[in-house]
Design a protein around this motif. Structure first.
Motif, PDB file in Angstrom:
ATOM      1  N   THR A   1       0.816  -1.221   0.000  1.00 38.97           N
ATOM      2  CA  THR A   1       0.000   0.000   0.000  1.00 38.97           C
ATOM      3  C   THR A   1       0.851   1.273   0.000  1.00 38.97           C
ATOM      4  OG1 THR A   1      -0.112   0.054   2.428  1.00 38.97           O
ATOM      5  CG2 THR A   1      -1.818  -1.194   1.268  1.00 38.97           C
TER       6      THR A   1
ATOM      7  N   LYS B   1       0.846   0.458  -6.096  1.00 35.78           N
ATOM      8  CA  LYS B   1      -0.304   1.364  -6.091  1.00 35.78           C
ATOM      9  C   LYS B   1      -0.660   1.811  -7.500  1.00 35.78           C
ATOM     10  CE  LYS B   1       1.307   4.393  -3.138  1.00 35.78           C
ATOM     11  NZ  LYS B   1       1.319   5.592  -2.263  1.00 35.78           N
TER      12      LYS B   1
ATOM     13  N   GLN C   1      -6.080  -0.291  -6.915  1.00 34.04           N
ATOM     14  CA  GLN C   1      -6.390  -0.837  -5.595  1.00 34.04           C
ATOM     15  C   GLN C   1      -6.695  -2.331  -5.639  1.00 34.04           C
ATOM     16  OE1 GLN C   1      -6.033   0.646  -2.779  1.00 34.04           O
ATOM     17  NE2 GLN C   1      -6.888  -0.970  -1.478  1.00 34.04           N
TER      18      GLN C   1
ATOM     19  N   VAL D   1      -3.490  -4.284  -5.624  1.00 34.03           N
ATOM     20  CA  VAL D   1      -2.855  -4.258  -4.301  1.00 34.03           C
ATOM     21  C   VAL D   1      -3.512  -5.295  -3.393  1.00 34.03           C
ATOM     22  CG1 VAL D   1      -2.556  -2.885  -2.194  1.00 34.03           C
ATOM     23  CG2 VAL D   1      -2.092  -1.859  -4.431  1.00 34.03           C
TER      24      VAL D   1
END
Length: 222
Positions: free
Chosen positions: A178, A184, A188, A191
């Motif tokens: 993160t 990143k 999202q 991730v």
């Protein structure tokens, strides 16, 4: 009765083998993606840190911890002596790369430890890894130290310490996704995907040391 026990054992072995394949796929995906991305962009700055700790902890140290695991098809055909040699080499390389990766980041941050969870876990993994490597040396020469301390106690301590180091490093990896641009920048969802795959790899890898500790515990009781 014996046939039922044999069948249940066979089923368990098949489950362990399937979980090991899943684990190797998870480790392989994380390692390959990070290596490919970091090498493509150039190993400098934060990318050098990411590559060193990921390859060292996620791949090499994980494989080192599973060397003696019967469900690990990578080392299943090797003798105990060869497994020990492979374990030592992987542990030294993995731990060395992990420590080097942490040092790179500490130097970049002027030896200051950030307040983030990732940084604190990373520093804890750095310290634990150094101690784990030293405990590995004592475990390797446990027979020579048998008059001072029990070889079983020495090896048990090494397994516990290595397990703690690995879990701490993998948790640092989890939170690191993160905070690093190369992850990143993928969005999202990516991730979260990397975090899930990493946690699956951590849990499945820990089966091996937990089984080892289970057997050592009963050896202590005998």
């Amino acid at each position: 009765m014996g046939a039922e026990k044999s069948n249940s054992t066979s089923v368990l072995q098949h489950i362990e083998a399937a979980l090991n394949v899943l684990n190797q796929l998870c480790i392989g995906f994380v390692t390959f993606w990070i290596c490919w991305t970091c090498l493509r962009k150039g190993l400098s700055g934060i990318l050098l840190h990411v590559w060193l700790v990921s390859f060292g902890f996620v791949f090499l140290m994980a494989e080192a911890m599973m060397c003696f695991y019967n469900g690990n098809w990578w080392t299943l055909r090797y003798t105990r002596k060869h497994k020990t040699l492979i374990h030592v080499v992987l542990q030294i390389l993995g731990g060395g790369m992990g420590v080097a990766g942490c040092l790179v980041q500490l130097i970049r941050d002027d030896w200051a430890i950030s307040v983030t969870i990732h940084s604190r876990l990373g520093f804890a993994a750095f310290i634990l890894c150094l101690i784990s490597l030293l405990s590995g040396i004592t475990a390797a020469i446990a027979r020579s130290l048998s008059r001072v301390v029990s070889p079983l106690a020495t090896k048990t301590f090494h397994v516990i310490l290595s397990l703690g180091t690995f879990v701490t490093a993998m948790l640092a990896q989890f939170y690191g996704y993160t905070q690093t641009g190369i992850f990143k920048g993928q969005g999202q969802d990516f991730v979260i995907f990397m975090q899930v795959v990493t946690m699956v790899a951590m849990v499945l890898t820990c089966i091996a040391p937990f089984k080892s500790l289970y057997h050592k515990f009963f050896s202590f009781c005998d």
